[in-house]
Design a protein around this motif. Structure first.
Motif, mmCIF file in Angstrom:
data_model
loop_
_atom_site.group_PDB
_atom_site.id
_atom_site.type_symbol
_atom_site.label_atom_id
_atom_site.label_comp_id
_atom_site.label_asym_id
_atom_site.label_seq_id
_atom_site.Cartn_x
_atom_site.Cartn_y
_atom_site.Cartn_z
ATOM 1 N N GLY A 52 6.628 -23.526 58.249
ATOM 2 C CA GLY A 52 5.709 -24.265 57.389
ATOM 3 C C GLY A 52 5.445 -23.503 56.112
ATOM 4 N N ALA A 53 4.513 -24.021 55.344
ATOM 5 C CA ALA A 53 4.156 -23.421 54.068
ATOM 6 C C ALA A 53 3.627 -22.001 54.284
ATOM 7 C CB ALA A 53 3.108 -24.276 53.367
ATOM 8 N N LEU A 54 4.128 -21.083 53.484
ATOM 9 C CA LEU A 54 3.738 -19.684 53.639
ATOM 10 C C LEU A 54 2.250 -19.468 53.409
ATOM 11 C CD1 LEU A 54 6.739 -17.803 52.002
ATOM 12 C CD2 LEU A 54 6.069 -17.788 54.397
ATOM 13 N N LEU A 55 1.667 -20.193 52.470
ATOM 14 C CA LEU A 55 0.240 -20.012 52.212
ATOM 15 C C LEU A 55 -0.581 -20.408 53.436
ATOM 16 C CD1 LEU A 55 -1.933 -19.136 50.265
ATOM 17 C CD2 LEU A 55 -1.952 -21.446 49.322
ATOM 18 N N LYS A 56 -0.230 -21.503 54.085
ATOM 19 C CA LYS A 56 -0.928 -21.914 55.307
ATOM 20 C C LYS A 56 -0.714 -20.883 56.416
ATOM 21 C CE LYS A 56 -3.264 -25.670 54.982
ATOM 22 N NZ LYS A 56 -4.709 -25.562 55.065
ATOM 23 N N ARG A 57 0.522 -20.370 56.520
ATOM 24 C CA ARG A 57 0.802 -19.350 57.532
ATOM 25 C C ARG A 57 -0.038 -18.106 57.285
ATOM 26 N NH1 ARG A 57 6.845 -18.024 58.244
ATOM 27 N NH2 ARG A 57 5.923 -16.784 59.903
ATOM 28 N N LEU A 58 -0.194 -17.730 55.996
ATOM 29 C CA LEU A 58 -1.004 -16.563 55.662
ATOM 30 C C LEU A 58 -2.464 -16.794 56.035
ATOM 31 C CD1 LEU A 58 -1.179 -13.751 54.433
ATOM 32 C CD2 LEU A 58 -1.447 -14.834 52.180
ATOM 33 N N LEU A 97 1.615 -9.183 60.990
ATOM 34 C CA LEU A 97 1.970 -10.555 60.630
ATOM 35 C C LEU A 97 1.392 -10.933 59.272
ATOM 36 C CD1 LEU A 97 3.377 -13.183 61.404
ATOM 37 C CD2 LEU A 97 1.296 -13.848 62.617
ATOM 38 N N VAL A 98 0.158 -10.542 59.003
ATOM 39 C CA VAL A 98 -0.444 -10.813 57.694
ATOM 40 C C VAL A 98 0.397 -10.174 56.596
ATOM 41 C CG1 VAL A 98 -2.424 -10.287 56.196
ATOM 42 C CG2 VAL A 98 -2.802 -11.169 58.489
ATOM 43 N N MET A 99 0.805 -8.928 56.790
ATOM 44 C CA MET A 99 1.611 -8.238 55.779
ATOM 45 C C MET A 99 2.962 -8.915 55.574
ATOM 46 S SD MET A 99 0.835 -4.165 56.281
ATOM 47 C CE MET A 99 1.093 -4.138 58.043
ATOM 48 N N VAL A 100 3.617 -9.307 56.660
ATOM 49 C CA VAL A 100 4.936 -9.935 56.565
ATOM 50 C C VAL A 100 4.851 -11.264 55.812
ATOM 51 C CG1 VAL A 100 6.750 -11.065 57.927
ATOM 52 C CG2 VAL A 100 5.916 -8.798 58.580
ATOM 53 N N VAL A 101 3.886 -12.089 56.176
ATOM 54 C CA VAL A 101 3.759 -13.394 55.526
ATOM 55 C C VAL A 101 3.329 -13.224 54.074
ATOM 56 C CG1 VAL A 101 2.576 -15.627 55.572
ATOM 57 C CG2 VAL A 101 3.306 -14.562 57.713
ATOM 58 N N ARG A 102 2.419 -12.293 53.819
ATOM 59 C CA ARG A 102 1.978 -12.034 52.440
ATOM 60 C C ARG A 102 3.154 -11.560 51.582
ATOM 61 N NH1 ARG A 102 -1.521 -7.409 52.578
ATOM 62 N NH2 ARG A 102 0.434 -6.330 52.293
ATOM 63 N N ASP A 103 3.978 -10.666 52.126
ATOM 64 C CA ASP A 103 5.143 -10.179 51.388
ATOM 65 C C ASP A 103 6.145 -11.296 51.141
ATOM 66 O OD1 ASP A 103 3.972 -7.688 51.362
ATOM 67 O OD2 ASP A 103 5.297 -6.832 52.897
ATOM 68 N N ALA A 104 6.358 -12.156 52.124
ATOM 69 C CA ALA A 104 7.267 -13.284 51.948
ATOM 70 C C ALA A 104 6.761 -14.227 50.871
ATOM 71 C CB ALA A 104 7.448 -14.037 53.268
ATOM 72 N N LEU A 105 5.468 -14.453 50.843
ATOM 73 C CA LEU A 105 4.860 -15.307 49.825
ATOM 74 C C LEU A 105 5.016 -14.679 48.452
ATOM 75 C CD1 LEU A 105 3.273 -17.894 49.281
ATOM 76 C CD2 LEU A 105 1.179 -16.615 49.689
ATOM 77 N N ALA A 106 4.782 -13.370 48.333
ATOM 78 C CA ALA A 106 4.936 -12.671 47.064
ATOM 79 C C ALA A 106 6.387 -12.707 46.599
ATOM 80 C CB ALA A 106 4.462 -11.229 47.196
ATOM 81 N N ASP A 107 7.337 -12.489 47.514
ATOM 82 C CA ASP A 107 8.760 -12.546 47.153
ATOM 83 C C ASP A 107 9.151 -13.925 46.654
ATOM 84 O OD1 ASP A 107 9.055 -9.911 47.869
ATOM 85 O OD2 ASP A 107 10.018 -10.327 49.793
ATOM 86 N N ARG A 108 8.631 -14.967 47.308
ATOM 87 C CA ARG A 108 8.934 -16.338 46.891
ATOM 88 C C ARG A 108 8.384 -16.606 45.496
ATOM 89 N NH1 ARG A 108 7.690 -21.387 50.630
ATOM 90 N NH2 ARG A 108 9.682 -20.764 51.515
#
Length: 113
Positions: A52-58, A97-108
């Motif tokens: 799903g959307a990375l922001l929602k996952r975060l 998990l917070v760090m991984v999703v946050r990093d993925a969102l930043a990379d995107r």
């Protein structure tokens, strides 16, 4: 059992039996509030890992982190021992998990610039 299967995360005493006062009908006010926290934590954890959307996952990962911290504090105060350690691990997993999703969102976001 947790939503992911495997070992139960309900607090247990040294004999491996459910910790007194945490899952019985005559709960104290503090321990009565822990059961809904378990349900909310596992729901947030599952949603944070879902596609799903990375922001929602975060958002869900941050919610799971906050809930795991609250549960860890309550479990440590109530029974401590291995139950407290298991929830300390859950806190660590949620932080990761917070760090991984946050990093993925930043990379995107960087890729879209």
């Amino acid at each position: 059992m947790s939503a992911q299967g495997g070992k139960s995360l309900w607090p247990v005493n040294a004999d491996g039996e459910p910790a007194a006062g945490l899952i019985q009908e005559d709960l104290t006010e503090k321990s009565a509030s822990i059961a809904p926290l378990f349900a909310l934590y596992f729901q947030a954890w599952d949603l944070a890992q879902a596609d799903g959307a990375l922001l929602k996952r975060l958002e869900h990962a941050a919610e799971a982190l906050a809930l795991s911290r609250a549960i860890a504090a309550l479990v440590q105060e109530a029974v401590g021992g291995s139950a407290g350690l298991r929830w300390a691990v859950k806190v660590s997993e949620a932080e990761h998990l917070v760090m991984v999703v946050r990093d993925a969102l930043a990379d995107r976001e960087e890729g879209c610039l």
